[in-house]
Design a protein around this motif. Sequence first.
Motif, short mmCIF file in Angstrom:
data_model
loop_
_atom_site.label_atom_id
_atom_site.label_comp_id
_atom_site.label_asym_id
_atom_site.label_seq_id
_atom_site.Cartn_x
_atom_site.Cartn_y
_atom_site.Cartn_z
N TYR A 1 0.84 -1.21 0.00
CA TYR A 1 0.00 0.00 0.00
C TYR A 1 0.88 1.27 0.00
O TYR A 1 0.70 2.16 -0.83
CB TYR A 1 -0.88 -0.08 1.26
N ASN B 1 0.33 4.24 13.43
CA ASN B 1 -0.47 3.07 13.03
C ASN B 1 -0.18 2.59 11.60
O ASN B 1 -0.37 1.42 11.29
CB ASN B 1 -1.97 3.32 13.25
N MET C 1 1.68 6.30 5.64
CA MET C 1 1.30 7.70 5.87
C MET C 1 2.44 8.63 5.50
O MET C 1 2.22 9.79 5.16
CB MET C 1 0.88 7.91 7.33
N THR D 1 -1.56 13.49 10.09
CA THR D 1 -2.51 12.39 10.32
C THR D 1 -2.41 12.02 11.78
O THR D 1 -1.31 11.75 12.29
CB THR D 1 -2.17 11.17 9.44
N ARG E 1 -8.22 -4.93 11.01
CA ARG E 1 -7.00 -4.46 10.34
C ARG E 1 -6.18 -3.69 11.39
O ARG E 1 -6.69 -2.80 12.06
CB ARG E 1 -7.42 -3.53 9.19
N ILE F 1 -9.97 4.59 9.88
CA ILE F 1 -11.20 4.27 9.14
C ILE F 1 -11.81 2.95 9.59
O ILE F 1 -12.73 2.43 8.96
CB ILE F 1 -10.94 4.24 7.61
N SER G 1 -9.09 1.35 1.12
CA SER G 1 -7.91 2.18 0.90
C SER G 1 -7.19 1.83 -0.41
O SER G 1 -7.02 0.66 -0.72
CB SER G 1 -6.93 1.99 2.06
N PHE H 1 -8.56 10.10 -0.21
CA PHE H 1 -8.70 9.72 1.20
C PHE H 1 -8.87 11.00 2.02
O PHE H 1 -8.04 11.90 1.97
CB PHE H 1 -7.44 8.98 1.64
C1 SIN Z 1 -5.22 5.73 8.98
O1 SIN Z 1 -5.67 4.95 9.78
O2 SIN Z 1 -4.85 6.85 9.35
C2 SIN Z 1 -5.04 5.42 7.53
C3 SIN Z 1 -5.68 4.20 7.08
C4 SIN Z 1 -5.57 3.96 5.59
O3 SIN Z 1 -4.94 4.72 4.87
O4 SIN Z 1 -6.15 2.98 5.14
#
Ligand code: SIN
Length: 516
Positions: free
Chosen positions: A139, A185, A190, A263, A314, A321, A478, A484
């Motif tokens: 990802y 996380n 991110m 974030t 997850r 999310i 995602s 997003f």
């Molecule tokens: C997040 O939890 O801040 C991001 C989750 C994602 O990008 O799927």
Amino acid sequence: MATLLLGRFALNRAVNLGLTRMIGNSLNRRTMHLHQNHAFINGKWVGARSGLTFDVTNPANEQVLGTVPDMDINDVNDAIDAAHNAFYDKKWHNSTAKDRAALLKKWFQLLEKNRKEIALIMTAESGKPIAESEGEITYGNSFVEWFAEEARRVYGEIVPTPQSNRQMMLVKQPIGVAGLITPWNFPHAMITRKASAAIAAGCTVVIKPAEDTPLTALALTKLAEEAGFPKGVLNVVTSSRKNAASVGKLLCQSEKVAAISFTGSTEVGKLLYKQCANGIKRIGLELGGNAPFIVFKSADLDKAVIGAMNSKFRNCGQTCISANRFLIQDEVHDEFISRLTEKIKALKIGDGSHDGVQIGPLINHAQINKVTQFVEDAKQKGANVVLGGRQLSEHGALYFEPTIVSHLRDDMKLYREEIFGPVVSIIRFKTEEEALQIANATQRGLAGYFYSNDLNQVFRISKLLETGMIGVNEGLISAAEAAFGGIKESGIGREGSKYGIDEYVYIKYLCYGGLE
Ligand code: SIN
């Protein structure tokens, strides 16, 4: 063929186990070229000016993995200066989109080549099961690839003019230095979601990774260095929790920083927003959610249960999310709980670096205390604990049992606040109107999910659910291609997609007058 595959599998496994052991012992710098114990400013690996460091620990067993510099505002000022010089004096702002795209592609290739090692580092410092860390590498890398491609499509416009002796143009220019503050996380994705968009746009960046997970950030940085990023284009400063607030404030208030992207929690997001106000600074915020996950009576229950598992578990529920409130229609309520209970009971819990583990520890003591208090609060107020509901100290100090709580009421913390843990909290509803009323009765609006096979209902709910993103019969939404972001107090701006670069450019209007 089978033997060959088996042989390769066995080899990979041996390599993995070897690396796992190394990580378990301590991240060994000589053998692990991606393990860095210094921060990165102006193309150099440096310690804090103060000489201070802080420990990074493995949440699976609380062993120290290594130390990194505990940087304060003096170091961050150095990083801002480096990024500023690179942008203006060394003319990164004038680099071509083609060159930036090539650089990002090179970084992407190196990230792909080193995916196993990065995944091991990530699992060691975040507790994420190894399969999930590998998923996050895919990802996270996809943002680098995506923005390498998008870099070359930041087009301007020629606008039809109302006067024939004029020519009007709109061009997009990079905004300058971007300060990127990232969470624990998703220690990889991110960073790449923000940094590759900023760099594709022609900005330079100062990244401040979360204090719990700086090693992944430094591993990505090592590969950016190998890819040939010019000095000062990408800087990473590591700081402990003690310095986080002053470092964040400096990034928001420095006149040399043009944009902030954060974030994390809504509380911190609000503070940063205020701190950016004085300088009218561009800010992108991806904050907390309180995602409804609605199952209507027409839903395919098997699909809904799979979606629920994916969305809720997850990263052990530590996802902005993640489904936070499960709203289940009366007619399918009991059956949904029964099928979900079976799936949850089958989850394998343990140290994320062990084979097949699906649920690892929570990130730290603050997080496990919070989850425990939320469940206790619901119990005391009359909720029903269907499954789990306790810490799993037999695994370690930071494990919480995957849990189902039903009969939730709106005065309970599980109902009102973001849980960030492996707890499914269930609310029973009768009508579509009631479901929508409950789902929207929050100031958060990041993601929402619903399951329905009634086409009219699908369109109605898609329109009326007050969130920035919606999974319709889908629990995992995602992707680098998707926009997003949230509405209400869940944030401003969008990341990923073709809109992600817009956060890092401004539109300049050019009016060429007096033309003959
Ligand atoms: C997040 O939890 O801040 C991001 C989750 C994602 O990008 O799927």
